[in-house]
Design an enzyme around this catalytic site. Structure first.
Site, PDB file in Angstrom:
ATOM      1  N   GLU A   1     -87.197  28.379  52.263  1.00  0.00           N
ATOM      2  CA  GLU A   1     -87.514  27.147  52.929  1.00  0.00           C
ATOM      3  C   GLU A   1     -87.641  26.294  51.890  1.00  0.00           C
ATOM      4  OE1 GLU A   1     -87.961  25.802  56.234  1.00  0.00           O
ATOM      5  OE2 GLU A   1     -87.001  27.498  56.692  1.00  0.00           O
TER       6      GLU A   1
ATOM      7  N   ARG B   1     -79.162  22.690  67.730  1.00  0.00           N
ATOM      8  CA  ARG B   1     -77.888  23.021  66.951  1.00  0.00           C
ATOM      9  C   ARG B   1     -77.224  24.350  67.363  1.00  0.00           C
ATOM     10  NH1 ARG B   1     -81.604  23.785  61.173  1.00  0.00           N
ATOM     11  NH2 ARG B   1     -82.293  25.459  62.819  1.00  0.00           N
TER      12      ARG B   1
ATOM     13  N   ARG C   1     -75.944  26.076  63.008  1.00  0.00           N
ATOM     14  CA  ARG C   1     -76.976  26.760  62.143  1.00  0.00           C
ATOM     15  C   ARG C   1     -76.445  28.308  62.201  1.00  0.00           C
ATOM     16  NH1 ARG C   1     -80.248  30.404  60.255  1.00  0.00           N
ATOM     17  NH2 ARG C   1     -82.575  30.057  60.518  1.00  0.00           N
TER      18      ARG C   1
END
Length: 266
Positions: free
Chosen positions: A151, A191, A143
């Site tokens: 988004e 992540r 990430r």
């Protein structure tokens, strides 16, 4: 007789001493090699394998094998690069090339953006993605630190403007390339939040910062879990520049930040 026996005992003691020294040296060499391998050449295939001592200190090298969203990707760890045997003793996964249309390439070659007067979205939509991503590989889920990309459509919710453009840019920029990552923390999804850099003909590039400069990501707004590697002021400065010059998503008259969007849709 006693003198001969003493000589034999002395010779045996010397041999035993030499054997002990050789054994200790061999054991030390093996342990040292093992420690060096674990530190510099051991491949991590899961985020949970990255030692805590590596966070905020070490850089990991690897190949980007897929980009699933506008601010995350999968990295195949290749510790040591060529010196670590990758490419001749160990193999990194190969990606299939994407057949891009020649007309698009020619258009970009002979008609620069400032002459074609492209809209901000068209700038990114015209970028070529050189390779197809590969899933189901032993990779690290990464990430990008410091940023939030618009988004995409999820669970019946509409996509935000410039979400597709951010994805195209990230795929165009990273997929199939070797990059360096600096692990900073783990997020709630497991992540690795990391600073990501790659080399270009103009020098080293910070991927997160380049997205902010291009107006396809905003500075991360979350109160918890924000990671900037002590460079938040730099991110804020370049976001202000992008906003002033109406780059990317800042060209829109109205824009809802990814953070506010996620709060609204729950």
């Amino acid at each position: 007789m006693s003198e001969d026996r003493a000589v034999r005992l002395s010779s045996q003691q010397i041999l035993y001493t030499k054997a002990a020294i050789l054994s200790a040296a061999l054991t030390g060499s093996i342990l040292t090699s093992y420690a060096l391998f674990n530190r510099y050449l051991k491949q991590y295939t899961r985020v949970t394998q990255i030692p805590l001592s590596a966070f905020r200190k070490n850089w990991l090298y690897g190949k980007v094998t897929s980009v699933g969203d506008g601010d995350n990707f999968h990295l195949f760890h290749t510790p040591g690069g060529i010196l670590g045997g990758w490419g001749w003793a160990r193999s990194a996964p190969k990606l299939d090339k994407v057949n891009n249309k020649r007309s698009d390439s020619l258009k970009r070659l002979f008609f620069p953006r400032f002459l074609r007067r492209q809209k901000e979205q068209e700038k990114f939509q015209s970028l070529n993605v050189p390779f197809k991503g590969r899933r189901n590989l032993p990779t690290l889920s990464i990430r990008l630190c410091g940023v939030d990309a618009p988004e995409r459509a999820h669970f019946g919710n509409a996509a935000q403007p410039f979400s597709e453009e951010a994805l195209i840019w990230l795929r165009h920029t990273l997929i199939g390339k070797f990059v360096w990552i600096k692990p900073l923390s783990l997020d709630q999804y497991g992540r690795c939040v990391a600073k990501v850099k790659f080399w270009s003909w103009t020098g080293w590039k910070n991927v997160s910062l380049e997205m902010v400069k291009n107006g396809i990501a905003v500075v991360y707004e979350g109160k918890t879990g924000a990671e900037f590697d002590d460079e938040r002021d730099i991110y804020i400065f370049h976001e202000q520049v992008a906003r002033k010059e109406r780059r990317g998503l800042w060209s829109l008259k109205k824009f809802e930040t990814p953070g506010n969007y996620k709060k609204r849709v729950g």
